[in-house]
Enzyme design. Structure first.
Site, PDB file in Angstrom:
ATOM      1  N   GLY A  79       3.509  -5.596   6.797  1.00 17.65           N
ATOM      2  CA  GLY A  79       2.125  -5.806   6.416  1.00 17.65           C
ATOM      3  C   GLY A  79       1.194  -4.927   7.232  1.00 17.65           C
ATOM      4  N   ASP A  96      13.672  -3.304   2.471  1.00 13.74           N
ATOM      5  CA  ASP A  96      12.962  -2.030   2.551  1.00 13.74           C
ATOM      6  C   ASP A  96      13.860  -0.903   3.044  1.00 13.74           C
ATOM      7  OD1 ASP A  96      10.657  -3.248   1.659  1.00 13.74           O
ATOM      8  OD2 ASP A  96       9.817  -3.527   3.659  1.00 13.74           O
ATOM      9  N   GLY A 136       4.270   5.637  -8.066  1.00 14.41           N
ATOM     10  CA  GLY A 136       5.542   5.633  -8.786  1.00 14.41           C
ATOM     11  C   GLY A 136       6.662   6.417  -8.137  1.00 14.41           C
ATOM     12  N   LYS A 141      13.269  -1.431  10.930  1.00 18.43           N
ATOM     13  CA  LYS A 141      12.405  -2.478  10.375  1.00 18.43           C
ATOM     14  C   LYS A 141      12.600  -3.695  11.263  1.00 18.43           C
ATOM     15  CE  LYS A 141       9.919  -4.237   6.872  1.00 18.43           C
ATOM     16  NZ  LYS A 141       8.659  -3.691   6.353  1.00 18.43           N
ATOM     17  N   VAL A 196       0.817  -1.217   0.000  1.00 18.28           N
ATOM     18  CA  VAL A 196       0.000   0.000   0.000  1.00 18.28           C
ATOM     19  C   VAL A 196       0.850   1.268   0.000  1.00 18.28           C
ATOM     20  CG1 VAL A 196      -2.008  -1.078   1.098  1.00 18.28           C
ATOM     21  CG2 VAL A 196      -0.226  -0.033   2.524  1.00 18.28           C
ATOM     22  N   LYS A 230       3.763   1.631   2.176  1.00 21.23           N
ATOM     23  CA  LYS A 230       4.277   1.864   3.537  1.00 21.23           C
ATOM     24  C   LYS A 230       5.737   2.306   3.529  1.00 21.23           C
ATOM     25  CE  LYS A 230       4.672  -1.820   6.173  1.00 21.23           C
ATOM     26  NZ  LYS A 230       4.041  -2.565   5.068  1.00 21.23           N
TER      27      LYS A 230
END
EC number: 6.3.3.3
Length: 238
Positions: free
Chosen positions: A112, A50, A202, A37, A13, A15
């Site tokens: 998530g 990430d 994007g 993380k 989404v 994040k």
């Protein structure tokens, strides 16, 4: 110390892009920024996860990943399948506390959704946020179905004693469809929290300077940007 949790209403989404956008603007304002993380899943050791994307987009932030598991699954499941120890709640809280002593802003990106389980005891990002009394920035998808997912996320957060810092639409397309335009008005209502940003789709492909410019334009002043969310909503729902 300023600690902010970043949770999605689900996977994919926006994040990580949202985390990087908040970090980029904080860096530009001269703040010392760390991004944590707790668990990275779906990647082998040594691969870029990430946090590598956050550094590439935002700049020289301090990063810390506490565990990594190869299967693209919920953290507790991925740890069990890999035969590796899961990350505990206490260890994660201690890592955030330690970084908070040397940084002005610590961002903690979940895995998530809000209730993804990190170990067999079932602790989640919601539990971590309540333990550390940290607000949670909720990143939502723009389209059909996002109202229910956002309402569920924010309602359970409040039920557990947490606080939602606001909602960011993590990947806004051009042109948006009817549901997306209507959701701009409805998201803050179902969340019981303000709309704090609308980031264009994007963004992850942009160079750092262009990324920072888009972050500034797409986030509200509370997150270091300049977006007037009321005006943006009115323009798209007129």
């Amino acid at each position: 110390m300023t600690l902010l949790m970043v949770s999605g209403t689900g996977t994919e989404v926006g994040k990580t892009v949202t985390t990087a956008a908040v970090a980029a603007l904080a860096l530009a304002a001269g703040r010392r920024v760390a991004v944590v993380k707790p668990v990275q899943t779906g990647l082998p050791p040594g691969g870029d996860g990430d946090l590598a994307d956050v550094t590439r987009l935002a700049g020289p932030v301090t990063t810390r990943e506490l565990a990594r598991y190869p299967d693209p699954l919920a953290p507790a499941t991925a740890a069990r399948r890999a035969g590796l120890p899961p990350v505990g709640l206490e260890r994660t809280a201690e890592a955030l506390d330690a970084l908070g002593k040397t940084h002005d802003l610590v961002l903690c990106e979940g895995a998530g959704g809000l209730l993804a389980r990190f170990d067999e005891s079932g602790w989640t990002l919601a539990d971590l946020a309540v333990l550390l009394r940290a607000p949670v920035l909720v990143v939502a998808a723009p389209g059909l179905g996002t109202l229910n997912a956002t309402a569920l996320t924010t309602e359970v957060l409040r039920h557990r004693g947490g606080r939602c810092a606001g909602v960011v639409v993590g990947s806004w397309p051009e042109p948006p469809d009817l549901a997306m335009r209507c959701n701009l008005s409805d998201l803050p209502v179902v969340a019981g929290a303000p709309l704090e940003g609308v980031l264009p789709a994007g963004m992850a492909a942009r160079e750092p300077a262009a990324f920072a410019e888009a972050a500034r334009a797409g986030l509200a002043p509370s997150l270091g940007g300049v977006l007037d969310t009321a005006a943006f909503t009115a323009r798209h729902t007129a």
